[in-house]
Design a protein around this motif. Structure first.
Motif, PDB file in Angstrom:
ATOM      1  N   PHE A  32      18.562  -0.585  -1.064  1.00 21.29           N
ATOM      2  CA  PHE A  32      18.499  -1.578   0.006  1.00 21.29           C
ATOM      3  C   PHE A  32      17.126  -2.231   0.106  1.00 21.29           C
ATOM      4  O   PHE A  32      16.939  -3.174   0.871  1.00 21.29           O
ATOM      5  N   THR A  33      16.154  -1.732  -0.666  1.00 23.79           N
ATOM      6  CA  THR A  33      14.754  -2.095  -0.462  1.00 23.79           C
ATOM      7  C   THR A  33      14.115  -2.746  -1.679  1.00 23.79           C
ATOM      8  O   THR A  33      14.322  -2.322  -2.807  1.00 23.79           O
ATOM      9  N   VAL A  34      13.323  -3.762  -1.416  1.00 23.45           N
ATOM     10  CA  VAL A  34      12.444  -4.374  -2.412  1.00 23.45           C
ATOM     11  C   VAL A  34      11.024  -4.095  -1.938  1.00 23.45           C
ATOM     12  O   VAL A  34      10.729  -4.194  -0.747  1.00 23.45           O
ATOM     13  N   THR A  35      10.155  -3.750  -2.864  1.00 21.60           N
ATOM     14  CA  THR A  35       8.754  -3.501  -2.522  1.00 21.60           C
ATOM     15  C   THR A  35       7.894  -4.532  -3.240  1.00 21.60           C
ATOM     16  O   THR A  35       8.098  -4.802  -4.423  1.00 21.60           O
ATOM     17  N   VAL A  36       6.958  -5.098  -2.504  1.00 19.75           N
ATOM     18  CA  VAL A  36       6.014  -6.050  -3.106  1.00 19.75           C
ATOM     19  C   VAL A  36       4.609  -5.630  -2.692  1.00 19.75           C
ATOM     20  O   VAL A  36       4.374  -5.241  -1.547  1.00 19.75           O
ATOM     21  N   ALA A  37       3.703  -5.658  -3.650  1.00 17.21           N
ATOM     22  CA  ALA A  37       2.300  -5.351  -3.378  1.00 17.21           C
ATOM     23  C   ALA A  37       1.475  -6.581  -3.750  1.00 17.21           C
ATOM     24  O   ALA A  37       1.702  -7.193  -4.797  1.00 17.21           O
ATOM     25  N   PHE A  38       0.542  -6.931  -2.868  1.00 18.10           N
ATOM     26  CA  PHE A  38      -0.347  -8.069  -3.106  1.00 18.10           C
ATOM     27  C   PHE A  38      -1.754  -7.540  -3.315  1.00 18.10           C
ATOM     28  O   PHE A  38      -2.222  -6.684  -2.573  1.00 18.10           O
ATOM     29  N   GLN A  39      -2.444  -8.061  -4.335  1.00 17.46           N
ATOM     30  CA  GLN A  39      -3.808  -7.641  -4.607  1.00 17.46           C
ATOM     31  C   GLN A  39      -4.766  -8.393  -3.693  1.00 17.46           C
ATOM     32  O   GLN A  39      -4.713  -9.618  -3.583  1.00 17.46           O
ATOM     33  N   THR A  40      -5.649  -7.652  -3.052  1.00 17.26           N
ATOM     34  CA  THR A  40      -6.612  -8.257  -2.137  1.00 17.26           C
ATOM     35  C   THR A  40      -7.880  -8.649  -2.892  1.00 17.26           C
ATOM     36  O   THR A  40      -8.055  -8.315  -4.061  1.00 17.26           O
ATOM     37  N   GLU A  41      -8.762  -9.323  -2.191  1.00 17.47           N
ATOM     38  CA  GLU A  41     -10.042  -9.725  -2.777  1.00 17.47           C
ATOM     39  C   GLU A  41     -10.870  -8.520  -3.206  1.00 17.47           C
ATOM     40  O   GLU A  41     -11.688  -8.607  -4.099  1.00 17.47           O
ATOM     41  N   ARG A  42     -10.645  -7.392  -2.560  1.00 16.04           N
ATOM     42  CA  ARG A  42     -11.415  -6.175  -2.867  1.00 16.04           C
ATOM     43  C   ARG A  42     -10.715  -5.302  -3.906  1.00 16.04           C
ATOM     44  O   ARG A  42     -11.005  -4.126  -4.018  1.00 16.04           O
ATOM     45  N   GLN A  43      -9.765  -5.893  -4.641  1.00 18.80           N
ATOM     46  CA  GLN A  43      -9.037  -5.199  -5.700  1.00 18.80           C
ATOM     47  C   GLN A  43      -8.153  -4.063  -5.189  1.00 18.80           C
ATOM     48  O   GLN A  43      -7.749  -3.199  -5.939  1.00 18.80           O
ATOM     49  N   ARG A  44      -7.871  -4.050  -3.884  1.00 19.72           N
ATOM     50  CA  ARG A  44      -6.908  -3.102  -3.316  1.00 19.72           C
ATOM     51  C   ARG A  44      -5.543  -3.754  -3.374  1.00 19.72           C
ATOM     52  O   ARG A  44      -5.413  -4.968  -3.459  1.00 19.72           O
ATOM     53  N   TRP A  45      -4.505  -2.936  -3.293  1.00 14.25           N
ATOM     54  CA  TRP A  45      -3.143  -3.441  -3.241  1.00 14.25           C
ATOM     55  C   TRP A  45      -2.578  -3.156  -1.863  1.00 14.25           C
ATOM     56  O   TRP A  45      -2.642  -2.022  -1.383  1.00 14.25           O
ATOM     57  N   VAL A  46      -2.044  -4.174  -1.219  1.00 14.57           N
ATOM     58  CA  VAL A  46      -1.388  -4.031   0.087  1.00 14.57           C
ATOM     59  C   VAL A  46       0.103  -4.124  -0.169  1.00 14.57           C
ATOM     60  O   VAL A  46       0.587  -5.113  -0.731  1.00 14.57           O
ATOM     61  N   GLU A  47       0.835  -3.089   0.231  1.00 17.99           N
ATOM     62  CA  GLU A  47       2.256  -2.989  -0.095  1.00 17.99           C
ATOM     63  C   GLU A  47       3.131  -3.265   1.129  1.00 17.99           C
ATOM     64  O   GLU A  47       2.835  -2.813   2.230  1.00 17.99           O
ATOM     65  N   TRP A  48       4.224  -3.983   0.873  1.00 16.71           N
ATOM     66  CA  TRP A  48       5.217  -4.279   1.895  1.00 16.71           C
ATOM     67  C   TRP A  48       6.586  -3.925   1.327  1.00 16.71           C
ATOM     68  O   TRP A  48       6.878  -4.226   0.174  1.00 16.71           O
ATOM     69  N   ALA A  49       7.411  -3.313   2.146  1.00 17.91           N
ATOM     70  CA  ALA A  49       8.792  -3.028   1.756  1.00 17.91           C
ATOM     71  C   ALA A  49       9.702  -3.770   2.732  1.00 17.91           C
ATOM     72  O   ALA A  49       9.435  -3.813   3.935  1.00 17.91           O
TER      73      ALA A  49
END
Length: 133
Positions: A32-49
């Protein structure tokens, strides 16, 4: 239980100008879930499901009323998927190539067809996880 998964990377445009790498994932055991991660300016990944149905709806028209909202937008012959994400830490609006995200969604459907998610979802495993002390 099937553990088949797909992963894809896309470049999003933040506010239409700044490129942002994104990683999209789908797993058959979480149908039921899609996960997307966006790379931040500080090279971290912010994840959303969020719901795979929300993604499907957002590719066709405005969808979502919470932290993740999606809608297609066409300009100069190019169609993009606009992804709005919001949290207490801030707000971002990203544009992704509509065709690429549509292809990703089609790949999820080859793994788990829409309407057949419950056949792949391990309810007993979820209950065990939730009740484990």
């Amino acid at each position: 239980m099937s553990t088949e998964a797909i992963h894809a990377e896309f470049v999003a445009l933040y506010d239409g100008t700044t490129p942002v790498r994104s990683r999209w994932s789908f797993r058959a055991d979480q149908p039921f879930t899609v996960t997307v991660a966006f790379q931040t300016e500080r090279q971290r990944w912010v994840e959303w499901a969020f719901s795979r149905d929300l993604l499907a709806d957002g590719l066709r028209g405005p969808a979502g009323v919470g932290d993740v909202r999606l809608h297609p937008e066409a300009e100069d012959g190019l169609t993009v998927l606009v992804v709005e994400i919001e949290s207490p830490e801030g707000y971002a609006e990203l544009e992704l190539e509509h065709m690429g995200i549509s292809s990703f969604l089609a790949a999820t459907e080859r793994i788990v067809p829409f309407g057949e998610e419950s056949a792949y979802f391990d309810v007993d495993g979820l209950i065990d996880d939730l009740t484990r002390v």
